[in-house]
Write an enzyme that holds these catalytic residues in place. Structure first.
Site, PDB file in Angstrom:
ATOM      1  N   LYS A  83       0.862  -1.190   0.000  1.00  5.62           N
ATOM      2  CA  LYS A  83       0.000   0.000   0.000  1.00  5.62           C
ATOM      3  C   LYS A  83       0.896   1.237   0.000  1.00  5.62           C
ATOM      4  CE  LYS A  83      -4.313   0.965   2.472  1.00  5.62           C
ATOM      5  NZ  LYS A  83      -4.990   0.727   3.746  1.00  5.62           N
TER       6      LYS A  83
HETATM    7  O1  G3P Z   1      -8.935   1.664   4.679  1.00  6.82           O
HETATM    8  C1  G3P Z   1      -8.768   2.975   5.116  1.00  6.82           C
HETATM    9  C2  G3P Z   1      -9.515   3.150   6.374  1.00  6.82           C
HETATM   10  O2  G3P Z   1      -8.919   2.415   7.366  1.00  6.82           O
HETATM   11  C3  G3P Z   1      -9.668   4.542   6.818  1.00  6.82           C
HETATM   12  O3  G3P Z   1     -10.833   4.549   7.562  1.00  6.82           O
HETATM   13  O4  G3P Z   1     -12.440   5.374   9.186  1.00  6.82           O
HETATM   14  O5  G3P Z   1      -9.996   5.912   9.444  1.00  6.82           O
HETATM   15  O6  G3P Z   1     -11.347   6.993   7.666  1.00  6.82           O
HETATM   16  P1  G3P Z   1     -11.161   5.790   8.518  1.00  6.82           P
END
Ligand code: G3P
Length: 217
Positions: A83
């Site tokens: 990634k």
């Molecule tokens: O896959 C990306 C994700 O983990 C981000 O999620 O909820 O931290 O915006 P969030």
């Protein structure tokens, strides 16, 4: 739509994997930090459980170091997707790793132009962050639609991996739009099973079970 689980928590991965709900796993530095484990060790353990792509994120900001980190992560297992962030250095790293045959997930995508660049750089996956756009009053699902249109217009085979998914509604909307993959925290995947009418209906059935003394075993 494939389901990836967005976590580095081994027990949660095992629970969903046993139900056939895990087509892959995504992690990021925040999820690794939350797990409190060494990135190489926990990523190896996840790859032992899951056959599908397991995203492990680089932590450098310059292309040379990102590439070295990516190559090291890729050695963990054949199903690693490295990634990289959607920066110019990340795109350079994406191109180099893709040319070497390594799967690459380009993350932190917030615009259709960024997604177009990632596809040109050979990304296996593009990760548009729905929830973080919603957080700033921009429609995250509209971005998924735009990327779907652009990729289909030109036959790009980069897979749209909807990320930053915050609720069960995001999952069904992504499936309707045609996202290839959605990655969600375990709690969101489990919440997809919930419906108030299911709870109400079951309560009614259970009352009748009690009243009539129905037994099967
Ligand atoms: O896959 C990306 C994700 O983990 C981000 O999620 O909820 O931290 O915006 P969030």
């Amino acid at each position: 739509m494939k389901f990836f689980v967005d976590t580095a928590e081994i027990d949660a991965i095992k629970e969903l994997h046993a139900l056939g709900m895990v087509d892959g796993v995504t992690t990021n530095p925040s999820l690794i930090a939350k797990s409190g484990r060494d990135i190489l060790e926990v990523t190896r353990e996840i790859c032992d459980i899951v056959d599908g792509p397991v995203s492990a994120e680089v932590v450098a900001l310059d292309a040379d170091t990102m590439l070295a980190e990516g190559r090291k992560l890729a050695k963990i297992a054949d199903n690693i997707a490295v990634k990289v962030p959607l920066t110019w250095a990340g795109l350079q790293t994406c191109k180099a790793l893709s040319d070497e045959g390594t799967m690459v997930n380009v993350t932190l995508c917030f615009s259709a132009n960024q997604a177009l660049l990632a596809a040109k750089a050979g990304a296996t996956f593009i990760s548009p962050f729905i929830g973080r756009l919603d957080d700033i009053n921009i429609d995250g699902l509209e971005l998924i639609e735009d990327i779907r249109t652009i990729y289909d217009n030109y036959g790009f085979d980069t897979q749209i991996l909807a990320a930053s998914i915050r609720n069960a509604n995001h999952m069904s909307e992504c499936a309707k739009i045609g996202a290839d993959v959605a990655t969600a925290p375990p709690g969101v995947i489990k919440a997809m099973a919930n419906h108030v009418l299911t709870d109400k209906g079951l309560a009614g059935f259970m009352a009748d079970v009690e009243k009539a003394g129905i037994k099967i075993l």
